[in-house]
Design a protein around this motif. Structure first.
Motif, PDB file in Angstrom:
ATOM      1  N   SER A  22       0.832  -1.199   0.000  1.00 41.60           N
ATOM      2  CA  SER A  22       0.000   0.000   0.000  1.00 41.60           C
ATOM      3  C   SER A  22       0.870   1.255   0.000  1.00 41.60           C
ATOM      4  O   SER A  22       0.522   2.250  -0.640  1.00 41.60           O
ATOM      5  CB  SER A  22      -0.979  -0.001   1.175  1.00 41.60           C
ATOM      6  OG  SER A  22      -0.386  -0.518   2.308  1.00 41.60           O
ATOM      7  N   VAL A  23       2.010   1.199   0.671  1.00 43.56           N
ATOM      8  CA  VAL A  23       2.907   2.352   0.682  1.00 43.56           C
ATOM      9  C   VAL A  23       3.435   2.636  -0.728  1.00 43.56           C
ATOM     10  O   VAL A  23       3.416   3.775  -1.199  1.00 43.56           O
ATOM     11  CB  VAL A  23       4.068   2.088   1.671  1.00 43.56           C
ATOM     12  CG1 VAL A  23       5.253   2.966   1.353  1.00 43.56           C
ATOM     13  CG2 VAL A  23       3.596   2.306   3.092  1.00 43.56           C
ATOM     14  N   ILE A  24       3.867   1.588  -1.404  1.00 46.53           N
ATOM     15  CA  ILE A  24       4.349   1.800  -2.775  1.00 46.53           C
ATOM     16  C   ILE A  24       3.180   2.213  -3.667  1.00 46.53           C
ATOM     17  O   ILE A  24       3.336   3.012  -4.587  1.00 46.53           O
ATOM     18  CB  ILE A  24       5.048   0.527  -3.306  1.00 46.53           C
ATOM     19  CG1 ILE A  24       6.173   0.131  -2.360  1.00 46.53           C
ATOM     20  CG2 ILE A  24       5.608   0.779  -4.695  1.00 46.53           C
ATOM     21  CD1 ILE A  24       6.896  -1.135  -2.748  1.00 46.53           C
ATOM     22  N   GLY A  25       2.001   1.688  -3.359  1.00 44.26           N
ATOM     23  CA  GLY A  25       0.808   2.066  -4.118  1.00 44.26           C
ATOM     24  C   GLY A  25       0.462   3.539  -3.958  1.00 44.26           C
ATOM     25  O   GLY A  25      -0.229   4.118  -4.796  1.00 44.26           O
ATOM     26  N   ILE A  26       0.910   4.153  -2.869  1.00 47.33           N
ATOM     27  CA  ILE A  26       0.705   5.589  -2.690  1.00 47.33           C
ATOM     28  C   ILE A  26       1.812   6.368  -3.403  1.00 47.33           C
ATOM     29  O   ILE A  26       1.555   7.353  -4.082  1.00 47.33           O
ATOM     30  CB  ILE A  26       0.689   5.940  -1.178  1.00 47.33           C
ATOM     31  CG1 ILE A  26      -0.567   5.368  -0.526  1.00 47.33           C
ATOM     32  CG2 ILE A  26       0.772   7.446  -0.964  1.00 47.33           C
ATOM     33  CD1 ILE A  26      -0.570   5.453   0.997  1.00 47.33           C
ATOM     34  N   GLU A 105      -9.397   4.385  -7.400  1.00 48.77           N
ATOM     35  CA  GLU A 105      -8.015   4.039  -7.716  1.00 48.77           C
ATOM     36  C   GLU A 105      -7.965   2.858  -8.690  1.00 48.77           C
ATOM     37  O   GLU A 105      -7.243   2.890  -9.690  1.00 48.77           O
ATOM     38  CB  GLU A 105      -7.299   3.688  -6.405  1.00 48.77           C
ATOM     39  CG  GLU A 105      -5.804   3.663  -6.477  1.00 48.77           C
ATOM     40  CD  GLU A 105      -5.191   3.278  -5.125  1.00 48.77           C
ATOM     41  OE1 GLU A 105      -5.946   3.158  -4.131  1.00 48.77           O
ATOM     42  OE2 GLU A 105      -3.972   3.095  -5.074  1.00 48.77           O
ATOM     43  N   ALA A 106      -8.757   1.832  -8.400  1.00 45.75           N
ATOM     44  CA  ALA A 106      -8.739   0.633  -9.247  1.00 45.75           C
ATOM     45  C   ALA A 106      -9.235   0.948 -10.657  1.00 45.75           C
ATOM     46  O   ALA A 106      -8.667   0.485 -11.651  1.00 45.75           O
ATOM     47  CB  ALA A 106      -9.596  -0.465  -8.619  1.00 45.75           C
ATOM     48  N   SER A 127      -5.891  10.503 -15.564  1.00 49.56           N
ATOM     49  CA  SER A 127      -6.130   9.210 -14.913  1.00 49.56           C
ATOM     50  C   SER A 127      -5.034   8.897 -13.900  1.00 49.56           C
ATOM     51  O   SER A 127      -5.309   8.424 -12.800  1.00 49.56           O
ATOM     52  CB  SER A 127      -6.189   8.084 -15.944  1.00 49.56           C
ATOM     53  OG  SER A 127      -7.181   8.341 -16.879  1.00 49.56           O
ATOM     54  N   GLY A 128      -3.796   9.175 -14.297  1.00 50.90           N
ATOM     55  CA  GLY A 128      -2.679   8.924 -13.387  1.00 50.90           C
ATOM     56  C   GLY A 128      -2.782   9.774 -12.133  1.00 50.90           C
ATOM     57  O   GLY A 128      -2.526   9.304 -11.021  1.00 50.90           O
ATOM     58  N   ILE A 129      -3.178  11.046 -12.320  1.00 49.05           N
ATOM     59  CA  ILE A 129      -3.317  11.936 -11.157  1.00 49.05           C
ATOM     60  C   ILE A 129      -4.410  11.411 -10.234  1.00 49.05           C
ATOM     61  O   ILE A 129      -4.255  11.408  -9.005  1.00 49.05           O
ATOM     62  CB  ILE A 129      -3.616  13.381 -11.624  1.00 49.05           C
ATOM     63  CG1 ILE A 129      -2.401  13.938 -12.361  1.00 49.05           C
ATOM     64  CG2 ILE A 129      -3.977  14.267 -10.442  1.00 49.05           C
ATOM     65  CD1 ILE A 129      -2.637  15.263 -13.052  1.00 49.05           C
ATOM     66  N   VAL A 130      -5.516  10.926 -10.822  1.00 45.53           N
ATOM     67  CA  VAL A 130      -6.587  10.380  -9.984  1.00 45.53           C
ATOM     68  C   VAL A 130      -6.085   9.166  -9.196  1.00 45.53           C
ATOM     69  O   VAL A 130      -6.389   9.013  -8.010  1.00 45.53           O
ATOM     70  CB  VAL A 130      -7.816  10.002 -10.841  1.00 45.53           C
ATOM     71  CG1 VAL A 130      -8.865   9.308  -9.986  1.00 45.53           C
ATOM     72  CG2 VAL A 130      -8.413  11.238 -11.484  1.00 45.53           C
ATOM     73  N   VAL A 131      -5.278   8.313  -9.856  1.00 48.85           N
ATOM     74  CA  VAL A 131      -4.729   7.149  -9.146  1.00 48.85           C
ATOM     75  C   VAL A 131      -3.874   7.610  -7.969  1.00 48.85           C
ATOM     76  O   VAL A 131      -4.014   7.113  -6.840  1.00 48.85           O
ATOM     77  CB  VAL A 131      -3.885   6.272 -10.103  1.00 48.85           C
ATOM     78  CG1 VAL A 131      -3.180   5.156  -9.330  1.00 48.85           C
ATOM     79  CG2 VAL A 131      -4.758   5.683 -11.196  1.00 48.85           C
ATOM     80  N   ALA A 132      -3.000   8.592  -8.234  1.00 43.27           N
ATOM     81  CA  ALA A 132      -2.104   9.057  -7.168  1.00 43.27           C
ATOM     82  C   ALA A 132      -2.899   9.659  -6.011  1.00 43.27           C
ATOM     83  O   ALA A 132      -2.623   9.382  -4.839  1.00 43.27           O
ATOM     84  CB  ALA A 132      -1.122  10.077  -7.728  1.00 43.27           C
ATOM     85  N   LEU A 133      -3.916  10.469  -6.337  1.00 39.86           N
ATOM     86  CA  LEU A 133      -4.708  11.122  -5.286  1.00 39.86           C
ATOM     87  C   LEU A 133      -5.540  10.114  -4.498  1.00 39.86           C
ATOM     88  O   LEU A 133      -5.581  10.151  -3.262  1.00 39.86           O
ATOM     89  CB  LEU A 133      -5.648  12.157  -5.909  1.00 39.86           C
ATOM     90  CG  LEU A 133      -5.040  13.515  -6.236  1.00 39.86           C
ATOM     91  CD1 LEU A 133      -6.097  14.420  -6.858  1.00 39.86           C
ATOM     92  CD2 LEU A 133      -4.482  14.149  -4.962  1.00 39.86           C
ATOM     93  N   LEU A 137      -5.633   9.133  -0.483  1.00 40.17           N
ATOM     94  CA  LEU A 137      -6.873   9.199   0.288  1.00 40.17           C
ATOM     95  C   LEU A 137      -7.190   7.855   0.937  1.00 40.17           C
ATOM     96  O   LEU A 137      -7.561   7.799   2.115  1.00 40.17           O
ATOM     97  CB  LEU A 137      -8.032   9.629  -0.611  1.00 40.17           C
ATOM     98  CG  LEU A 137      -8.132  11.135  -0.860  1.00 40.17           C
ATOM     99  CD1 LEU A 137      -9.276  11.437  -1.803  1.00 40.17           C
ATOM    100  CD2 LEU A 137      -8.332  11.887   0.462  1.00 40.17           C
ATOM    101  N   SER A 138      -7.026   6.761   0.181  1.00 39.79           N
ATOM    102  CA  SER A 138      -7.247   5.422   0.762  1.00 39.79           C
ATOM    103  C   SER A 138      -6.425   5.253   2.021  1.00 39.79           C
ATOM    104  O   SER A 138      -6.925   4.833   3.065  1.00 39.79           O
ATOM    105  CB  SER A 138      -6.822   4.315  -0.201  1.00 39.79           C
ATOM    106  OG  SER A 138      -7.607   4.289  -1.323  1.00 39.79           O
TER     107      SER A 138
END
Lengths: 439, 359
Positions: A22-26, A105-106, A127-133, A137-138
């Motif tokens: 999850s950390v790398i996912g952020i 994110e998914a 889309s990438g920015i939404v994934v990062a944000l 938030l998660s």
């Protein structure tokens, strides 16, 4: 192995595994978005290559993170049904919000990974920015739920039952701010310096392709500022713990007797039987100063509370020392990196100092180890409570016997997965370009 | 529609769980079904079949998977005693299901992003396919265990939640002198739960094959492969559904209501019509129509089960309202879910538009 210990071990192992992903996912989505943005700004195809390669790593890590997170959401009920029966409605709000953040994110990760040729460049970057944000938030929402376990609020306790449950008040608990800040910075620091370290190693091995230099610069730009801010956030956290969870603070600092002008123990080994800490470096007034900003402040010691309300002191103290030591090293490397960047008038100055490259290489795993240690501090430090001061972990566990079996099965599964993921990522890194293509 | 007016806040919330579960079944179910067809790929176009499956589920399976998280979260927030009960009595099958979910997802990305030799990718493909086969069976068995009342009876026997009376927070509940198997194994292993497990697998495979006929548009032979698979899976599903219905109805209790008075049987009867419509549409190569009918069939099977056990969340005695969290929690959770849907629905629509429309 007693059932309670098996349940705690399974939960600890599941969290320790999941948190890396999850950390790398952020952190990683931010790196790949920056790379893609640089590509759009400069037209340099190396940045595009970087964004694509990082996104493949992100895809593997996100998938394993998503399924291991699913395991955790079930384990709350499989291992701690009595905790969930009590706490489910109270801490549900951050979990519900996290559900949506994770959903977003998914969805956008799918679009990002498979949509390179299907949508416009702008839509792709978006889309990438939404994934990062949504990744950040998660993380924030989940940590808010955990913060509630340290600082339970938003309900009244009547006869062992929670009444007048106020979900938003529970979410906005006193520990939420310091914990989410500390964790979010940790995610960027660990991922940033972790990725920087991998590329520093490649450069040290003589592979100075633009690919690695660009990657190093972006990773340092994310990891170094976060690592520098982390001690400040750590101080905010520690002062919160000092005021709200004095027993945890006492365990972190191996502080047995209540006293004014308490010294700070650096290192050392706490002896729970003799109630003293041996072999530590003592900094006079240090603990009173750090915890309360007053050299004469009284700091409560473990002896103030009954023995059966102590967490395992040695584990908490040692984990805390590890976290602080690694965090300090990361901050020092970051100072060096940012100083060179600034003095050298550009990110290429990062690659010309072998000292810095070696430091970054050494720091590669530090953030992740520090995160594991930090979670050990906050979770083991809360024991014997699962909900601080209200519900004991022993009363929350499932009545099912034989819990050692699921613990061993899931451990085996995760060890296998861990090995495979490392192998897969190695393949990806080894395949990185050795030279600058076509220019 | 006085039925709707009589619903309590708790029951409305329970329907939200059903809708999320419905979405999981319709979307993620088909992703599991895709894994089954990877396992059962055969004939001259074996490799193309596998590639079509991977291509179809690649961008969307993670988003589809999140519906399960929504189900779990709303369950534990809004119906914590039920969640605690599922987690306790169904510990073993839920753990098995989780192992399946972990292996399925991991193996799928490992295969997709592997630089290794073909043999290695093949091995990931096998792990992906086998876990896609096992997971739906176990999921179905859990549903069957709840629907048959065996979970509720096990709880009542250990004094865990008889007659909707819930023990308060701090009274740990030591199981009475019952064997481990009686509490933790027997509830989910019976002819009925096995039939529901098989039905889940057959329906998921049917959904996948039907959707894949559309994914294969333009590749006539591949499309014909999946058309035949879809019809085969539909026939198997019908037979297994009939067996499950017979086993359930004859076992009495809540399940007798599957064919008794109330909404359950009409829903199941209409689902049967959609089943026939789906098969006819597949025979006539009307794939878009087949997809709609397939979704409606599976949806109505799910709703038929739900109506049979309504208003119980764990039959035979724990009602939805008895298990529900305080009203304020339900209302605020529903409000957040509604607000979240404002972000979620356009995002999902965008995902589907990008990957599932012809271009």
């Amino acid at each position: 192995m007693p059932d309670l210990l098996a349940a705690r071990s399974q939960m600890a192992m599941s969290l320790a595994f999941h948190i890396i992903f999850s950390v790398i996912g952020i952190g990683l989505p931010l790196l790949m978005v920056i790379a893609e943005w640089r590509w759009m700004r400069t037209g340099d195809a190396t940045y595009l290559d970087l964004a694509k390669r990082w996104s493949k790593g992100a895809a593997i890590l996100f998938a394993v993170g998503a399924v291991s997170g699913t395991v955790l959401s079930f384990e709350l009920g499989l291992l701690w049904p009595n905790f969930m029966r009590f706490a489910g409605p109270i801490i549900g709000m951050p979990f519900s919000l996290e559900g949506f953040a994770f959903f977003t994110e998914a969805i956008f990760l799918g679009i990002y990974l498979y949509g390179w040729d299907r949508i416009s460049r702008g839509a792709h970057l978006f889309s990438g920015i939404v994934v990062a944000l949504s990744g950040v938030l998660s993380g924030i929402f989940v940590v808010m739920a955990n913060a509630w376990m340290n600082s339970p609020t938003g309900f009244d306790l009547v006869g062992g039952k929670a009444v007048d449950v106020r979900p938003f008040a529970a979410m906005a608990n006193a520990a939420a701010f310091s914990q989410t800040l500390h964790m979010t910075l940790a995610a960027y620091a660990a991922t940033g310096l972790g990725v920087a370290g991998v590329h520093a190693i490649m450069i040290l091995r003589g592979n100075t392709a633009k690919f690695h230099r660009y990657a190093l610069a972006i990773a340092v730009a994310v990891g170094a500022p976060a690592s520098l801010l982390q001690p400040v956030s750590g101080d905010i956290s520690a002062r919160y713990v000092a005021q709200a969870q004095p027993v945890k603070l006492a365990a972190m600092e191996a502080h047995f007797t209540t006293q004014r002008g308490a010294p700070l123990h650096v290192g050392g080994w706490p002896d729970e039987e003799k109630r003293e800490t041996r072999w530590a470096i003592r900094i006079p007034y240090g603990l009173s100063l750090l915890a309360f900003r007053d050299p004469d402040a009284e700091v409560r010691g473990l002896s103030d509370v009954p023995r059966d309300e102590w967490p395992p002191v040695a584990i908490v103290h040692v984990a805390f020392q590890i976290m602080v030591a690694l965090g300090t090293c990361m901050a020092l490397v970051s100072v060096l990196a940012l100083w060179r960047w600034w003095r050298g008038h550009g990110s290429d100055a990062l690659t010309t100092s072998r000292l810095l490259l070696r430091g970054l290489a050494l720091a590669t795993p530090m953030g992740f180890i520090a995160i594991e240690a930090g979670w050990t501090v906050t979770e083991v430090g809360r024991q014997p409570w699962i909900v601080y001061g209200i519900l004991r972990t022993a009363d929350a566990v499932t009545p099912m016997p034989g819990l050692v079996v699921p613990f061993l099965v899931f451990t085996l599964l995760y060890v296998l997965l861990g090995v495979i993921v490392v192998y897969m990522l190695r393949q990806h890194i080894v395949r990185a370009p050795r030279e600058d293509a076509g220019q | 529609m006085d039925f709707l007016q009589r619903l309590t806040v708790g029951e409305w919330t329970a329907w939200v769980v059903v809708v999320a579960l419905n979405a999981y079944v319709i979307f993620a179910g088909a992703d599991f079904g895709g894994g089954v067809w990877d396992l059962l790929a055969w004939g001259p176009r074996k490799q193309q079949q596998r590639e079509l499956v991977a291509h179809a589920i690649g961008p969307i399976w993670e988003a589809n998977h999140v519906w399960l998280i929504v189900v779990v979260v709303v369950l534990f927030v809004c119906f914590p005693p039920a969640f605690a009960a599922f987690g306790t009595v169904l510990h073993l099958p839920l753990s098995l299901m989780l192992i399946g979910i972990v292996l399925r997802g991991s193996a799928f990305v490992f295969r997709a992003y592997s630089y290794g030799p073909r043999s290695e990718q093949r091995r990931w493909g096998q792990v992906f396919a086998i876990s896609s086969l096992v997971t739906p069976i176990v999921l179905g068995m859990c549903v069957g265990a709840v629907a048959s009342g065996r979970v509720g009876n096990a709880l009542a026997d250990v004094g865990h939640g008889a007659a909707g009376v819930l023990p308060s927070l701090l009274d740990a509940t030591p199981p009475a002198q019952m064997s481990f198997a009686a509490i933790y194994v027997a509830p989910w292993i019976s002819p009925f739960t096995l039939a529901v497990g098989a039905l889940t697998l057959a329906l998921f495979s049917f959904l996948a094959a039907t959707y894949l006929t559309i994914e294969a548009t333009g590749q006539h032979e591949l499309q014909e492969d999946f058309r035949r698979k879809a019809i085969g899976a539909a026939v198997v599903s019908m037979v297994v559904a009939a067996i499950a219905l017979a086993l359930g109805a004859s076992s009495g209790g809540v399940l007798a209501r599957l064919v008794g008075v109330g909404w359950s049987f009409p829903l199941l009867a209409i689902s049967g019509m959609f089943a026939i419509a789906a098969v006819v549409a597949l025979m006539k190569r009307r794939y878009q129509l087949a997809r709609v009918a397939a979704g409606a069939w599976v949806t109505l099977v799910l709703w038929g089960w739900v109506m049979a056990q309504f208003p119980y969340i764990i039959p035979p005695s724990l009602t939805i309202d008895a298990a529900a969290a305080p009203r304020r929690v339900l209302v605020e959770t529903l409000a957040v879910l509604g607000a979240g849907a404002v972000v979620l629905v356009p995002s999902l629509w965008y995902l589907i538009r990008v990957f599932k429309t012809r271009r």
